[in-house]
Design an enzyme around this catalytic site. Structure first.
Site, PDB file in Angstrom:
ATOM      1  N   HIS A  68      -9.481   1.276   4.687  1.00 48.21           N
ATOM      2  CA  HIS A  68      -8.224   1.467   5.416  1.00 48.21           C
ATOM      3  C   HIS A  68      -8.450   2.420   6.587  1.00 48.21           C
ATOM      4  O   HIS A  68      -9.247   3.353   6.492  1.00 48.21           O
ATOM      5  CB  HIS A  68      -7.152   2.030   4.468  1.00 48.21           C
ATOM      6  CG  HIS A  68      -5.787   1.999   5.077  1.00 48.21           C
ATOM      7  ND1 HIS A  68      -5.360   2.962   5.956  1.00 48.21           N
ATOM      8  CD2 HIS A  68      -4.786   1.105   4.974  1.00 48.21           C
ATOM      9  CE1 HIS A  68      -4.141   2.655   6.360  1.00 48.21           C
ATOM     10  NE2 HIS A  68      -3.762   1.537   5.775  1.00 48.21           N
ATOM     11  N   SER A  82       3.541  -1.833  10.343  1.00 45.47           N
ATOM     12  CA  SER A  82       5.003  -1.844  10.553  1.00 45.47           C
ATOM     13  C   SER A  82       5.661  -3.175  10.186  1.00 45.47           C
ATOM     14  O   SER A  82       6.594  -3.598  10.861  1.00 45.47           O
ATOM     15  CB  SER A  82       5.335  -1.441  11.989  1.00 45.47           C
ATOM     16  OG  SER A  82       4.900  -0.104  12.237  1.00 45.47           O
ATOM     17  N   GLY A 128       2.922  -0.833   4.286  1.00 42.92           N
ATOM     18  CA  GLY A 128       2.941   0.581   3.936  1.00 42.92           C
ATOM     19  C   GLY A 128       4.365   1.044   3.663  1.00 42.92           C
ATOM     20  O   GLY A 128       4.960   0.746   2.620  1.00 42.92           O
ATOM     21  N   GLY A 129       4.943   1.742   4.630  1.00 45.91           N
ATOM     22  CA  GLY A 129       6.253   2.374   4.467  1.00 45.91           C
ATOM     23  C   GLY A 129       7.325   1.500   3.824  1.00 45.91           C
ATOM     24  O   GLY A 129       8.037   1.949   2.904  1.00 45.91           O
ATOM     25  N   ASN A 179       0.876  -1.178   0.000  1.00 47.55           N
ATOM     26  CA  ASN A 179       0.000   0.000   0.000  1.00 47.55           C
ATOM     27  C   ASN A 179       0.911   1.225   0.000  1.00 47.55           C
ATOM     28  O   ASN A 179       1.485   1.559   1.033  1.00 47.55           O
ATOM     29  CB  ASN A 179      -0.894  -0.015   1.248  1.00 47.55           C
ATOM     30  CG  ASN A 179      -1.734   1.250   1.358  1.00 47.55           C
ATOM     31  OD1 ASN A 179      -1.774   2.063   0.427  1.00 47.55           O
ATOM     32  ND2 ASN A 179      -2.400   1.420   2.491  1.00 47.55           N
ATOM     33  N   TRP A 180       1.009   1.836  -1.148  1.00 49.65           N
ATOM     34  CA  TRP A 180       1.934   2.981  -1.271  1.00 49.65           C
ATOM     35  C   TRP A 180       1.367   4.266  -0.662  1.00 49.65           C
ATOM     36  O   TRP A 180       2.063   5.268  -0.581  1.00 49.65           O
ATOM     37  CB  TRP A 180       2.264   3.232  -2.743  1.00 49.65           C
ATOM     38  CG  TRP A 180       3.289   2.291  -3.298  1.00 49.65           C
ATOM     39  CD1 TRP A 180       3.915   1.267  -2.637  1.00 49.65           C
ATOM     40  CD2 TRP A 180       3.821   2.289  -4.626  1.00 49.65           C
ATOM     41  NE1 TRP A 180       4.799   0.634  -3.478  1.00 49.65           N
ATOM     42  CE2 TRP A 180       4.762   1.248  -4.707  1.00 49.65           C
ATOM     43  CE3 TRP A 180       3.582   3.071  -5.762  1.00 49.65           C
ATOM     44  CZ2 TRP A 180       5.469   0.969  -5.882  1.00 49.65           C
ATOM     45  CZ3 TRP A 180       4.285   2.795  -6.923  1.00 49.65           C
ATOM     46  CH2 TRP A 180       5.221   1.756  -6.981  1.00 49.65           C
ATOM     47  N   LYS A 181       0.071   4.246  -0.326  1.00 42.76           N
ATOM     48  CA  LYS A 181      -0.572   5.458   0.216  1.00 42.76           C
ATOM     49  C   LYS A 181      -0.331   6.635  -0.745  1.00 42.76           C
ATOM     50  O   LYS A 181      -0.291   6.409  -1.957  1.00 42.76           O
ATOM     51  CB  LYS A 181      -0.073   5.716   1.645  1.00 42.76           C
ATOM     52  CG  LYS A 181      -0.222   4.445   2.513  1.00 42.76           C
ATOM     53  CD  LYS A 181      -0.019   4.643   3.979  1.00 42.76           C
ATOM     54  CE  LYS A 181      -0.213   3.310   4.697  1.00 42.76           C
ATOM     55  NZ  LYS A 181      -0.095   3.406   6.147  1.00 42.76           N
TER      56      LYS A 181
HETATM   57  P1  13P Z   1       3.079   0.699   7.690  1.00 45.67           P
HETATM   58  O1  13P Z   1       3.620  -0.592   7.092  1.00 45.67           O
HETATM   59  O2  13P Z   1       3.773   1.915   7.186  1.00 45.67           O
HETATM   60  O3  13P Z   1       2.973   0.613   9.171  1.00 45.67           O
HETATM   61  O4  13P Z   1       1.569   0.845   7.134  1.00 45.67           O
HETATM   62  C1  13P Z   1       0.718  -0.228   7.240  1.00 45.67           C
HETATM   63  C2  13P Z   1      -0.482   0.062   6.449  1.00 45.67           C
HETATM   64  O5  13P Z   1      -1.248   0.944   6.768  1.00 45.67           O
HETATM   65  C3  13P Z   1      -0.718  -0.719   5.227  1.00 45.67           C
HETATM   66  O6  13P Z   1      -1.983  -0.509   4.710  1.00 45.67           O
END
Ligand code: 13P
Length: 249
Positions: free
Chosen positions: A95, A213, A234-235, A9-11
């Site tokens: 989300h 995380s 995410g990150g 999920n690149w946001k």
């Molecule tokens: P992180 O991996 O940055 O904690 O984000 C998780 C997330 O929200 C994936 O959708």
């Protein structure tokens, strides 16, 4: 028996150029990796570049939201048929950032899920408690409520492609992960709820991802849990080497 789904999920990150660079680096790193399914969910503006970048590979492309109407006067929204026409196959729904910042409710999650499933997309439905709820011992109740409302009036047949992601809100972007035991416990609650709604057979096949995380150095301890059927990252998914490290935990 459940094939894991490793999802990025690149946001709100990356331009089309950065997307092309990512795929040039990422694909060779996961070439021949057939154990798991891989999906990358960039912002809408990168979908074209991502689909071109992933061509010829088994990496699927998803997005991070979808509106429930097929078309009409809904300024700023994107519909499921539009996504399908681009070659998008997956969509993240509900989300916690959408719930927290953009007024997403259990009811709108339900509408989006229905629209995604109707269009043949694979929805990744996110659920998860905030810290106060966990500390108050309400985690199971919150997960059950989110699932029941998200799954409302959807048949097991229609829901066949459904994927759920357990993302404890306190673990997102904080560097704190749920312990594998905490995650496995939450996943079991979600699976029981899915069994109530859709039946045991469906629940046994349902993939439940963990998100919050996930990094290359903690992916293995989470992914070996029998209840955990993949990751929503995410990150650590923004860097090709790091996401490949997670995929190949
Ligand atoms: P992180 O991996 O940055 O904690 O984000 C998780 C997330 O929200 C994936 O959708």
């Amino acid at each position: 028996m459940r094939t894991k789904l490793m999802a990025a999920n690149w946001k709100m990150n990356k331009t089309p150029d950065e997307t092309r660079v990512f795929f040039r680096e990422f694909l060779p790193l996961v070439a021949g990796h057939d154990r798991d399914e891989i999906v990358v969910c960039p912002p809408y503006t990168d979908v074209d570049a991502a689909i071109a970048g992933a061509r010829g590979s088994k990496v699927a492309i998803g997005v991070q939201n979808v509106h429930w109407k097929a078309d009409g006067a809904y300024t700023g929204e994107i519909s499921a048929p539009m996504l399908v026409s681009l070659g998008v196959t997956h969509v993240i729904v509900g989300h916690s950032e959408r719930r927290q910042y953009f007024g997403e409710t259990d009811d709108t999650v339900n509408l989006r899920l229905k629209a995604a499933l109707e269009a043949g997309l694979t929805p990744i439905c996110c659920v998860g408690e905030v810290l106060e709820e966990r500390e108050a011992g309400l985690c199971d109740d919150v997960l059950r409520r989110q699932c029941v409302r998200a799954f409302h009036a959807i048949s097991a047949k229609k829901a066949a492609k459904l994927v759920v992601a357990y993302e404890p809100v306190w673990a997102i972007g904080t560097g704190k992960t749920a312990t594998p035991e905490m995650a496995a416990e939450a996943h079991a609650v979600i699976r029981r709820e899915a069994a109530e709604v859709f039946g045991e057979e469906f629940a046994a096949k349902l993939r439940i991802l963990y998100g919050g995380s996930v990094k290359p150095d903690n992916a293995a301890v989470l992914m070996v849990q029998e209840e955990i059927d993949g990751a929503l990252v995410g990150g650590a998914s923004l860097d090709a080497k790091s996401f490949a490290g997670i995929v190949k935990y």
